[in-house]
Design a protein around this motif. Structure first.
Motif, short mmCIF file in Angstrom:
data_model
loop_
_atom_site.label_atom_id
_atom_site.label_comp_id
_atom_site.label_asym_id
_atom_site.label_seq_id
_atom_site.Cartn_x
_atom_site.Cartn_y
_atom_site.Cartn_z
N PHE A 167 31.71 33.72 42.50
CA PHE A 167 31.10 33.41 41.20
C PHE A 167 31.45 31.97 40.83
N PRO A 168 30.47 31.15 40.48
CA PRO A 168 30.72 29.72 40.24
C PRO A 168 31.39 29.45 38.89
N VAL A 169 32.68 29.68 38.84
CA VAL A 169 33.43 29.42 37.62
C VAL A 169 34.55 28.43 37.93
N ARG A 170 34.79 27.51 37.02
CA ARG A 170 35.83 26.52 37.23
C ARG A 170 37.21 27.10 36.89
N VAL A 171 38.22 26.49 37.46
CA VAL A 171 39.58 27.01 37.33
C VAL A 171 39.99 27.12 35.87
N LEU A 172 39.73 26.08 35.08
CA LEU A 172 40.16 26.11 33.68
C LEU A 172 39.48 27.25 32.93
N ASP A 173 38.20 27.47 33.19
CA ASP A 173 37.49 28.56 32.52
C ASP A 173 38.04 29.92 32.94
N ALA A 174 38.38 30.05 34.24
CA ALA A 174 38.94 31.31 34.71
C ALA A 174 40.28 31.60 34.04
N VAL A 175 41.09 30.58 33.86
CA VAL A 175 42.39 30.76 33.20
C VAL A 175 42.19 31.12 31.73
N ALA A 228 45.77 26.43 28.27
CA ALA A 228 45.35 26.73 29.63
C ALA A 228 45.80 25.63 30.60
N GLN A 229 45.70 24.39 30.17
CA GLN A 229 46.15 23.28 31.01
C GLN A 229 47.66 23.32 31.21
N GLN A 230 48.40 23.70 30.17
CA GLN A 230 49.84 23.83 30.30
C GLN A 230 50.20 24.97 31.26
N ALA A 231 49.44 26.07 31.19
CA ALA A 231 49.68 27.19 32.10
C ALA A 231 49.43 26.77 33.54
N LEU A 232 48.37 26.00 33.77
CA LEU A 232 48.09 25.52 35.12
C LEU A 232 49.21 24.61 35.62
N ALA A 233 49.70 23.75 34.74
CA ALA A 233 50.80 22.87 35.13
C ALA A 233 52.05 23.67 35.47
N SER A 234 52.29 24.75 34.75
CA SER A 234 53.50 25.54 34.97
C SER A 234 53.48 26.28 36.31
N HIS A 273 45.69 19.15 37.30
CA HIS A 273 44.57 18.39 37.87
C HIS A 273 43.64 19.25 38.72
N PHE A 274 43.80 20.57 38.68
CA PHE A 274 42.89 21.47 39.40
C PHE A 274 41.86 22.10 38.46
N GLU A 275 41.89 21.76 37.18
CA GLU A 275 41.12 22.52 36.20
C GLU A 275 39.61 22.45 36.42
N ASN A 276 39.10 21.39 37.02
CA ASN A 276 37.65 21.24 37.18
C ASN A 276 37.14 21.71 38.53
N ARG A 277 38.02 22.21 39.38
CA ARG A 277 37.56 22.76 40.65
C ARG A 277 36.99 24.16 40.45
N PHE A 278 36.11 24.55 41.35
CA PHE A 278 35.61 25.93 41.33
C PHE A 278 36.65 26.83 42.02
N ARG A 335 48.01 31.30 42.18
CA ARG A 335 48.66 30.53 41.12
C ARG A 335 47.77 30.48 39.87
N ALA A 336 46.47 30.32 40.07
CA ALA A 336 45.53 30.30 38.93
C ALA A 336 45.52 31.65 38.21
N LEU A 337 45.58 32.73 38.98
CA LEU A 337 45.60 34.06 38.36
C LEU A 337 46.88 34.27 37.56
N PHE A 338 48.00 33.74 38.05
CA PHE A 338 49.24 33.83 37.29
C PHE A 338 49.16 32.97 36.02
N ALA A 339 48.47 31.84 36.10
CA ALA A 339 48.27 31.03 34.90
C ALA A 339 47.46 31.81 33.86
N ARG A 340 46.47 32.57 34.32
CA ARG A 340 45.70 33.40 33.40
C ARG A 340 46.58 34.47 32.76
#
Length: 258
Positions: A85-93, A115-121, A126-131, A142-147
């Protein structure tokens, strides 16, 4: 406030009318890390599905502490998640905060910052705009744990969260799980790596469709218990009828503590 996050009383779970978890009774201590281990097909994932309401118990009951009943986060196995599904990392989090957003509200600047802080943790700054489909298996976990961080739940259920992960990802995410315990959260995780269980999890449920042992990890992970779990697994009958025997309780049976 009760000392226990979850109480199971004679719980039996079936799949296509055949029991996959038999007569499970016990208590999950609040603010504990509990590993659920056992052979393949032992009913570990089915147990988590029952806890989130996807599978109704055939017999018995499960009771959550009142403050945890609607405060649960569940992370299924990666193989059950569609990454096409074409969703970006930040949106998924940010989907971790769906209970705040609702179906149609846009994410606020405050939520995007969280969400950006969760990704950093979790090491994904800097991965937020990737699919999500562009991420490796470890990066996606790691992205799922950020969510999960955005869900901010007090009871967290993880189904094989470290399978096929590189060692650094496992270590980083296990450190995060340990931090959750320090924050007073309760975690149940289906695991296969006994070294991870011994190092990080204070409680263990050894399941082989029936409870083999449940309690402090050092008491559960004995050669005798592990051998019994294996021996039971090689005698499973997929066509067996539901058993009616009196259950052997993993902990003293009694009225739910809350």
């Amino acid at each position: 406030m009760p000392d226990f996050a979850l109480y199971l009383d004679n719980l039996t779970i079936t799949h296509h009318r055949h029991p996959v978890v038999h007569h499970l009774s016990g208590q999950v201590p609040r603010a504990s890390l509990t590993a659920v281990i056992g052979p393949n097909g032992a009913g570990k994932s089915s147990l988590l599905e029952a806890l989130v309401g996807s599978v109704p118990p055939a017999t018995g009951s499960l009771t959550f502490a009142p403050d945890l009943h609607h405060n649960i986060a569940y992370l299924p196995q990666q193989t059950l998640i569609d990454r096409h599904f074409p969703v970006r990392v930040l949106d998924a989090v940010q989907m971790g905060a769906w209970h705040l957003l609702g179906s149609f509200r846009a994410a606020s600047s405050t939520l995007r910052e969280r969400a950006q802080q969760a990704l950093a943790s979790v090491g994904l700054q800097h991965f937020e705009n990737r699919f999500i489909g562009e991420l490796s298996v470890g990066q996606f976990q790691r992205a799922l744990f950020a969510r999960l961080l955005l869900q901010d739940a007090r009871l967290i259920l993880l189904d094989e969260p470290f399978n096929a992960m590189d060692s650094q990802t496992c270590e980083d995410l296990l450190d995060l799980v340990s931090q959750w315990r320090q924050e007073g959260r309760t975690v149940l995780a289906v695991l296969h790596d006994l070294n991870q269980v011994k190092k990080y999890f204070d409680q263990t449920l050894l399941l082989s469709r029936e409870p083999i042992a449940w309690g402090p990890t050092q008491d559960v992970l004995t050669p005798e218990n592990l051998l019994r779990a294996y021996q039971m697994s090689i005698h499973w009958d997929e066509n067996a009828a539901d058993c009616l025997r009196t259950p052997i309780l993993s902990q003293p049976k009694g009225r739910a503590p809350f």
